[in-house]
Design a protein around this motif. Structure first.
Motif, PDB file in Angstrom:
ATOM      1  N   LEU A  42      -5.244  -1.572 -12.426  1.00 39.11           N
ATOM      2  CA  LEU A  42      -4.692  -2.912 -12.642  1.00 39.11           C
ATOM      3  C   LEU A  42      -4.656  -3.297 -14.118  1.00 39.11           C
ATOM      4  CD1 LEU A  42      -3.679  -5.666 -11.628  1.00 39.11           C
ATOM      5  CD2 LEU A  42      -6.091  -6.348 -11.355  1.00 39.11           C
ATOM      6  N   ASP A  98       0.793  -1.232   0.000  1.00 34.87           N
ATOM      7  CA  ASP A  98       0.000   0.000   0.000  1.00 34.87           C
ATOM      8  C   ASP A  98       0.824   1.280   0.000  1.00 34.87           C
ATOM      9  OD1 ASP A  98      -1.914  -2.104   0.742  1.00 34.87           O
ATOM     10  OD2 ASP A  98      -3.274  -0.435   1.128  1.00 34.87           O
ATOM     11  N   ARG A 104      -7.607  -2.952  -4.612  1.00 34.72           N
ATOM     12  CA  ARG A 104      -8.688  -3.484  -5.460  1.00 34.72           C
ATOM     13  C   ARG A 104      -9.218  -2.438  -6.449  1.00 34.72           C
ATOM     14  NH1 ARG A 104      -9.236  -5.891  -0.495  1.00 34.72           N
ATOM     15  NH2 ARG A 104      -9.344  -8.175  -0.512  1.00 34.72           N
ATOM     16  N   ASP A 105      -8.299  -1.816  -7.153  1.00 38.07           N
ATOM     17  CA  ASP A 105      -8.670  -0.826  -8.165  1.00 38.07           C
ATOM     18  C   ASP A 105      -8.314  -1.395  -9.535  1.00 38.07           C
ATOM     19  OD1 ASP A 105      -8.831   1.384  -9.944  1.00 38.07           O
ATOM     20  OD2 ASP A 105      -8.572   2.760  -8.263  1.00 38.07           O
ATOM     21  N   TYR A 106      -9.332  -1.854 -10.257  1.00 35.52           N
ATOM     22  CA  TYR A 106      -9.086  -2.539 -11.525  1.00 35.52           C
ATOM     23  C   TYR A 106      -8.838  -1.575 -12.679  1.00 35.52           C
ATOM     24  CZ  TYR A 106     -10.632  -6.475  -8.772  1.00 35.52           C
ATOM     25  OH  TYR A 106     -10.729  -7.417  -7.785  1.00 35.52           O
ATOM     26  N   SER A 113      -2.446  -1.819  -7.111  1.00 38.35           N
ATOM     27  CA  SER A 113      -3.844  -1.881  -7.541  1.00 38.35           C
ATOM     28  C   SER A 113      -4.553  -3.109  -6.986  1.00 38.35           C
ATOM     29  CB  SER A 113      -3.930  -1.872  -9.072  1.00 38.35           C
ATOM     30  OG  SER A 113      -3.257  -2.993  -9.623  1.00 38.35           O
ATOM     31  N   LEU A 114      -3.830  -4.217  -6.857  1.00 42.27           N
ATOM     32  CA  LEU A 114      -4.415  -5.415  -6.250  1.00 42.27           C
ATOM     33  C   LEU A 114      -4.670  -5.195  -4.758  1.00 42.27           C
ATOM     34  CD1 LEU A 114      -2.311  -8.233  -7.969  1.00 42.27           C
ATOM     35  CD2 LEU A 114      -4.770  -7.831  -8.230  1.00 42.27           C
TER      36      LEU A 114
END
Length: 289
Positions: free
Chosen positions: A241, A10, A236-238, A232-233
């Motif tokens: 990603l 992070d 959780r921002d696709y 991004s994982l």
């Protein structure tokens, strides 16, 4: 107390990614300075710089919506750099047109001095012919354009992003909808960047030589995409990603090809078979976020 994995995913990864993004954005600066001294763009391709501006505008807007400081600091310097790069390209393109127009005018002026001013009838006929040719634009050169090709691209990209940002704000849609619109738009903008690595991969396979792959650019862009993929994982921002996942995949393919196919022994001082201008142009084309 946060775990080591949380801190790395992070905070450490996006921090490294932001630094590498800025370094990649700044890569063409040296080549543009050289071009400014010579008074010509030469082999430099400024088109990716226009898309760099659109790319950074989109990600900055995305960072405002998501309140993501890492995305902001990864692209804020890039926007400033891209503006400088594009302004430099505009100056050079217009300067080249001025030189071309002035050279033609000077040559025509010298030719006209050799004409016999006493032959009125011949001169009148020549003037009529010149008028006809001027209408067709074949001989008499047109004045330098008020709008250079690169300037036209810049205006189009800025207008598109101005329209997208205006619509998303004036329609007063929700935060998630704004995130969706901006996220999709910035990923569409990145499609143009994918042309560079895809073209490189096809060139290597076709020629069975990895000379067109710039080693430092390949390593930096692949590493940059990797760090942003981890981040991004973690959040959780696709929208972050997907483009970086593709960039990382293209980077791995290039690394494999780089090691499979041989290169020429005639290389530059850094061991890379590519000029600085080509390398810096490639770096700007391959930038993901």
């Amino acid at each position: 107390m946060p775990s080591v994995g949380f801190i790395v995913a992070d905070y450490v990864c996006p921090t490294i990614g932001a630094i590498m993004s800025t370094l990649t954005f700044a890569a063409p600066i040296k080549s543009l300075k050289t071009a400014m001294k010579s008074g010509a763009l030469g082999s430099l391709n400024p088109t990716p710089w226009a898309f760099m501006t659109g790319n950074t505008i989109g990600w900055l807007a995305y960072s405002y919506i998501t309140l993501d400081l890492f995305v902001f600091f990864a692209n804020a310097p890039g926007l400033i750099i891209s503006i400088w790069l594009n302004v430099g390209a505009l100056k050079l393109q217009y300067y080249e047109e001025i030189i071309k127009y002035s050279s033609i005018q000077l040559a025509e002026g010298r030719d006209s001095e050799n004409n016999d001013a006493g032959e009125d009838e011949t001169q009148q006929s020549a003037d009529e012919d010149e008028g006809d040719i001027n209408n067709t634009g074949d001989v008499c050169p047109r004045p330098p354009p008020s709008l250079t090709p690169h300037e036209s691209k810049m205006i189009q990209i800025i207008l598109i992003w101005l329209g997208i940002l205006s619509v998303t704000n004036l329609m007063q849609i929700g935060k998630e909808d704004m995130k969706f619109v901006i996220g999709v738009a910035v990923n569409i903008n990145l499609i143009f960047f994918y042309g560079a690595p895809l073209s490189t991969i096809m060139t290597v396979i076709r020629s069975k030589s990895s000379e067109s792959i710039h080693g430092w650019t390949m390593v930096m862009n692949t590493s940059n995409a990797f760090f942003w993929c981890i981040y991004s994982l973690a959040i959780r921002d696709y929208y972050i990603l997907i483009p970086n996942g593709l960039g990382f995949m293209f980077g791995i393919v290039q690394i494999i090809l780089y090691n499979i196919y041989p290169r020429s022994e005639i290389v530059g001082g850094d061991g890379i078979g590519q000029s600085d201008s080509q390398a810096n142009s490639a770096e700007s084309e391959n930038e993901i976020i």
